[in-house]
Write an enzyme that holds these catalytic residues in place. Structure first.
Site, PDB file in Angstrom:
ATOM      1  N   LYS A   1     -49.600 -38.914   9.552  1.00  0.00           N
ATOM      2  CA  LYS A   1     -48.669 -39.643   8.507  1.00  0.00           C
ATOM      3  C   LYS A   1     -47.596 -39.156   7.961  1.00  0.00           C
ATOM      4  O   LYS A   1     -47.404 -38.879   6.849  1.00  0.00           O
ATOM      5  CB  LYS A   1     -50.023 -39.943   7.385  1.00  0.00           C
ATOM      6  CG  LYS A   1     -51.143 -40.627   7.870  1.00  0.00           C
ATOM      7  CD  LYS A   1     -52.057 -41.097   6.591  1.00  0.00           C
ATOM      8  CE  LYS A   1     -53.269 -41.483   7.222  1.00  0.00           C
ATOM      9  NZ  LYS A   1     -53.253 -42.840   7.691  1.00  0.00           N
ATOM     10  N   CYS A   2     -46.731 -38.607   8.753  1.00  0.00           N
ATOM     11  CA  CYS A   2     -45.470 -37.726   8.476  1.00  0.00           C
ATOM     12  C   CYS A   2     -44.312 -38.499   9.058  1.00  0.00           C
ATOM     13  O   CYS A   2     -44.267 -39.390   9.964  1.00  0.00           O
ATOM     14  CB  CYS A   2     -45.757 -36.478   9.028  1.00  0.00           C
ATOM     15  SG  CYS A   2     -44.330 -35.558   8.709  1.00  0.00           S
ATOM     16  N   GLY A   3     -43.283 -38.253   8.440  1.00  0.00           N
ATOM     17  CA  GLY A   3     -41.829 -38.824   9.067  1.00  0.00           C
ATOM     18  C   GLY A   3     -41.650 -38.446  10.326  1.00  0.00           C
ATOM     19  O   GLY A   3     -41.015 -39.052  11.141  1.00  0.00           O
TER      20      GLY A   3
END
Length: 173
Positions: free
Chosen positions: A54-56
């Site tokens: 759930k990271c850019g």
């Protein structure tokens, strides 16, 4: 100081750790629960990456898979999920495996979730920090370990897996 003392965390504060042993001395648990002896990777370069779902930077999974597919004879990609940066990897090992396969077709070796910073930093990441002088500042930091298992180069999150900087380092072995 021996590798066993280093791995057990018995480091003297205030002095630089003398790095002994190699990356090939580690044994880690895969997402599927299998013990993986890093000795199986002798003679190959390793690209070790702390990952998060759930990271850019999560889309880097696609480039990591492409690197694995195209250059797997030169470098082994190893992914280590970590929930150390803004709780961006909250899932279980099973959820992580499903996410990686479903969304990015990941077939490179993924390992169980570990901590890559702070008090609970895994011994592998202590070794990588001692070898490179760098610690992960965010998800998708990369360590390129040379074929000798001792020389380590660090690449921050913003450096994509297929960037020229990494590809040139892989080519040099």
């Amino acid at each position: 100081m021996g590798l066993a003392a280093f791995l057990s965390g018995k480091l003297s504060s205030g002095r630089k750790t003398q790095l002994e042993g190699s990356i090939y001395d580690f044994k880690m648990i895969s997402l599927e629960g299998e013990e993986i002896d890093f000795a199986r990777y002798k003679g190959k370069s390793l690209l070790i990456v702390n990952t998060a779902s759930k990271c850019g930077y999560t889309p880097q999974y696609a480039d990591l898979e492409k690197l694995h597919d195209i250059y797997g004879d030169q470098v082994v990609v190893l992914g280590f999920p970590a929930n150390d940066f803004l709780w961006q990897e909250p899932g279980s090992n099973e959820e992580i495996a499903t996410f990686c396969e479903r969304n990015y077709g990941v077939t490179f070796q993924m390992f169980e979730k570990i901590s890559v910073k702070g008090r609970n930093k895994h011994p592998l990441y202590k070794w990588l920090e001692a070898a490179s002088g760098e610690s992960p500042s965010w998800n998708f930091c990369k360590y390129l370990v040379s074929k000798d298992g001792k020389t380590v180069r660090f690449f921050p999150s913003k450096v994509k897996p297929l960037d020229k900087e990494i590809m040139d380092a892989i080519a040099k072995g």
